[in-house]
Design a protein around this motif. Structure first.
Motif, PDB file in Angstrom:
ATOM      1  N   UNK A  11      57.937 141.237  51.911  1.00  0.00           N
ATOM      2  CA  UNK A  11      56.236 141.528  51.480  1.00  0.00           C
ATOM      3  C   UNK A  11      55.617 140.021  51.189  1.00  0.00           C
ATOM      4  N   UNK A  12      56.427 139.752  49.996  1.00  0.00           N
ATOM      5  CA  UNK A  12      56.027 137.810  50.566  1.00  0.00           C
ATOM      6  C   UNK A  12      55.617 137.270  51.364  1.00  0.00           C
ATOM      7  N   UNK A  13      55.965 137.594  52.414  1.00  0.00           N
ATOM      8  CA  UNK A  13      55.925 136.623  53.607  1.00  0.00           C
ATOM      9  C   UNK A  13      54.904 136.681  53.803  1.00  0.00           C
ATOM     10  N   UNK A  14      54.156 138.372  54.192  1.00  0.00           N
ATOM     11  CA  UNK A  14      52.812 138.489  54.715  1.00  0.00           C
ATOM     12  C   UNK A  14      51.793 137.989  54.015  1.00  0.00           C
ATOM     13  N   UNK A  15      52.085 138.185  52.301  1.00  0.00           N
ATOM     14  CA  UNK A  15      51.332 138.008  51.763  1.00  0.00           C
ATOM     15  C   UNK A  15      50.630 136.128  51.566  1.00  0.00           C
ATOM     16  N   UNK A  16      52.176 135.458  52.062  1.00  0.00           N
ATOM     17  CA  UNK A  16      51.840 134.226  52.011  1.00  0.00           C
ATOM     18  C   UNK A  16      50.854 134.191  53.753  1.00  0.00           C
ATOM     19  N   UNK A  17      51.463 134.536  54.569  1.00  0.00           N
ATOM     20  CA  UNK A  17      50.646 134.032  55.746  1.00  0.00           C
ATOM     21  C   UNK A  17      49.404 134.647  55.987  1.00  0.00           C
ATOM     22  N   UNK A  18      48.654 136.016  55.146  1.00  0.00           N
ATOM     23  CA  UNK A  18      47.817 135.687  54.772  1.00  0.00           C
ATOM     24  C   UNK A  18      46.707 134.797  53.962  1.00  0.00           C
ATOM     25  N   UNK A  19      47.051 135.092  53.440  1.00  0.00           N
ATOM     26  CA  UNK A  19      46.759 133.586  52.141  1.00  0.00           C
ATOM     27  C   UNK A  19      46.498 132.309  52.615  1.00  0.00           C
ATOM     28  N   UNK A  20      47.402 131.526  53.788  1.00  0.00           N
ATOM     29  CA  UNK A  20      47.822 131.000  54.596  1.00  0.00           C
ATOM     30  C   UNK A  20      45.902 130.676  55.862  1.00  0.00           C
ATOM     31  N   UNK A  21      46.237 131.774  55.815  1.00  0.00           N
ATOM     32  CA  UNK A  21      45.092 132.402  57.459  1.00  0.00           C
ATOM     33  C   UNK A  21      43.708 132.345  56.841  1.00  0.00           C
ATOM     34  N   UNK A  22      43.611 132.402  55.613  1.00  0.00           N
ATOM     35  CA  UNK A  22      42.581 132.961  55.019  1.00  0.00           C
ATOM     36  C   UNK A  22      42.495 131.883  54.090  1.00  0.00           C
ATOM     37  N   UNK A  23      42.351 130.413  54.156  1.00  0.00           N
ATOM     38  CA  UNK A  23      42.415 129.653  52.918  1.00  0.00           C
ATOM     39  C   UNK A  23      40.917 128.590  53.617  1.00  0.00           C
ATOM     40  N   UNK A  24      41.668 128.378  54.396  1.00  0.00           N
ATOM     41  CA  UNK A  24      40.358 127.448  54.752  1.00  0.00           C
ATOM     42  C   UNK A  24      39.048 127.964  55.854  1.00  0.00           C
ATOM     43  N   UNK A  25      39.001 128.968  55.673  1.00  0.00           N
ATOM     44  CA  UNK A  25      37.466 130.230  55.539  1.00  0.00           C
ATOM     45  C   UNK A  25      36.729 131.040  54.496  1.00  0.00           C
ATOM     46  N   UNK A  26      38.106 130.500  53.583  1.00  0.00           N
ATOM     47  CA  UNK A  26      37.118 130.892  51.625  1.00  0.00           C
ATOM     48  C   UNK A  26      36.966 129.742  51.094  1.00  0.00           C
ATOM     49  N   UNK A  27      37.357 128.989  51.360  1.00  0.00           N
ATOM     50  CA  UNK A  27      37.220 127.298  51.154  1.00  0.00           C
ATOM     51  C   UNK A  27      36.055 126.812  51.372  1.00  0.00           C
ATOM     52  N   UNK A  28      35.713 127.472  52.602  1.00  0.00           N
ATOM     53  CA  UNK A  28      34.236 127.509  53.559  1.00  0.00           C
ATOM     54  C   UNK A  28      32.935 127.569  52.389  1.00  0.00           C
ATOM     55  N   UNK A  29      34.087 128.812  52.330  1.00  0.00           N
ATOM     56  CA  UNK A  29      32.485 129.803  51.934  1.00  0.00           C
ATOM     57  C   UNK A  29      32.095 129.527  50.371  1.00  0.00           C
ATOM     58  N   UNK A  30      33.104 128.818  50.143  1.00  0.00           N
ATOM     59  CA  UNK A  30      33.046 127.989  48.798  1.00  0.00           C
ATOM     60  C   UNK A  30      32.363 127.152  48.674  1.00  0.00           C
ATOM     61  N   UNK A  31      31.764 125.650  49.894  1.00  0.00           N
ATOM     62  CA  UNK A  31      32.038 125.049  49.770  1.00  0.00           C
ATOM     63  C   UNK A  31      29.859 125.613  50.400  1.00  0.00           C
ATOM     64  N   UNK A  32      29.984 126.280  51.151  1.00  0.00           N
ATOM     65  CA  UNK A  32      28.658 126.847  51.591  1.00  0.00           C
ATOM     66  C   UNK A  32      27.642 127.378  50.312  1.00  0.00           C
ATOM     67  N   UNK A  33      28.176 128.575  49.341  1.00  0.00           N
ATOM     68  CA  UNK A  33      28.127 128.312  48.084  1.00  0.00           C
ATOM     69  C   UNK A  33      27.622 127.202  47.392  1.00  0.00           C
ATOM     70  N   UNK A  34      28.275 126.456  47.064  1.00  0.00           N
ATOM     71  CA  UNK A  34      27.872 125.053  46.514  1.00  0.00           C
ATOM     72  C   UNK A  34      26.499 124.737  47.489  1.00  0.00           C
ATOM     73  N   UNK A  35      25.945 123.972  48.378  1.00  0.00           N
ATOM     74  CA  UNK A  35      25.566 123.742  48.752  1.00  0.00           C
ATOM     75  C   UNK A  35      24.251 124.265  48.909  1.00  0.00           C
TER      76      UNK A  35
END
Length: 63
Positions: A1-25
């Motif tokens: 279970x923890x492995x799935x959550x970690x994999x999901x976070x690892x795959x979505x982190x670049x996208x979420x970070x970029x969306x936050x930078x777009x929000x800042x821009x």
């Protein structure tokens, strides 16, 4: 279970970070300038990550 959550976070982190930078821009200055400069630095890495994830090429390709 923890492995799935970690994999999901690892795959979505670049996208979420970029969306936050777009929000800042999109905010009023001086935050806008920080978002734009950070996007200029991060965009090549985002393109490489997307190519690896979607097309299986480059250093971010799933082996």
């Amino acid at each position: 279970m923890f492995g799935r959550i970690r994999a999901l976070l690892r795959r979505s982190l670049p996208l979420v970070g970029t969306l936050y930078l777009v929000y800042l821009a999109l905010q009023p200055p001086p935050v806008r300038y920080v978002g734009i400069v950070c996007l200029a630095v991060v965009t090549p890495f985002l393109l490489g990550w997307a190519a690896g994830t979607l097309f299986g090429v480059g250093p971010w390709a799933d082996e």
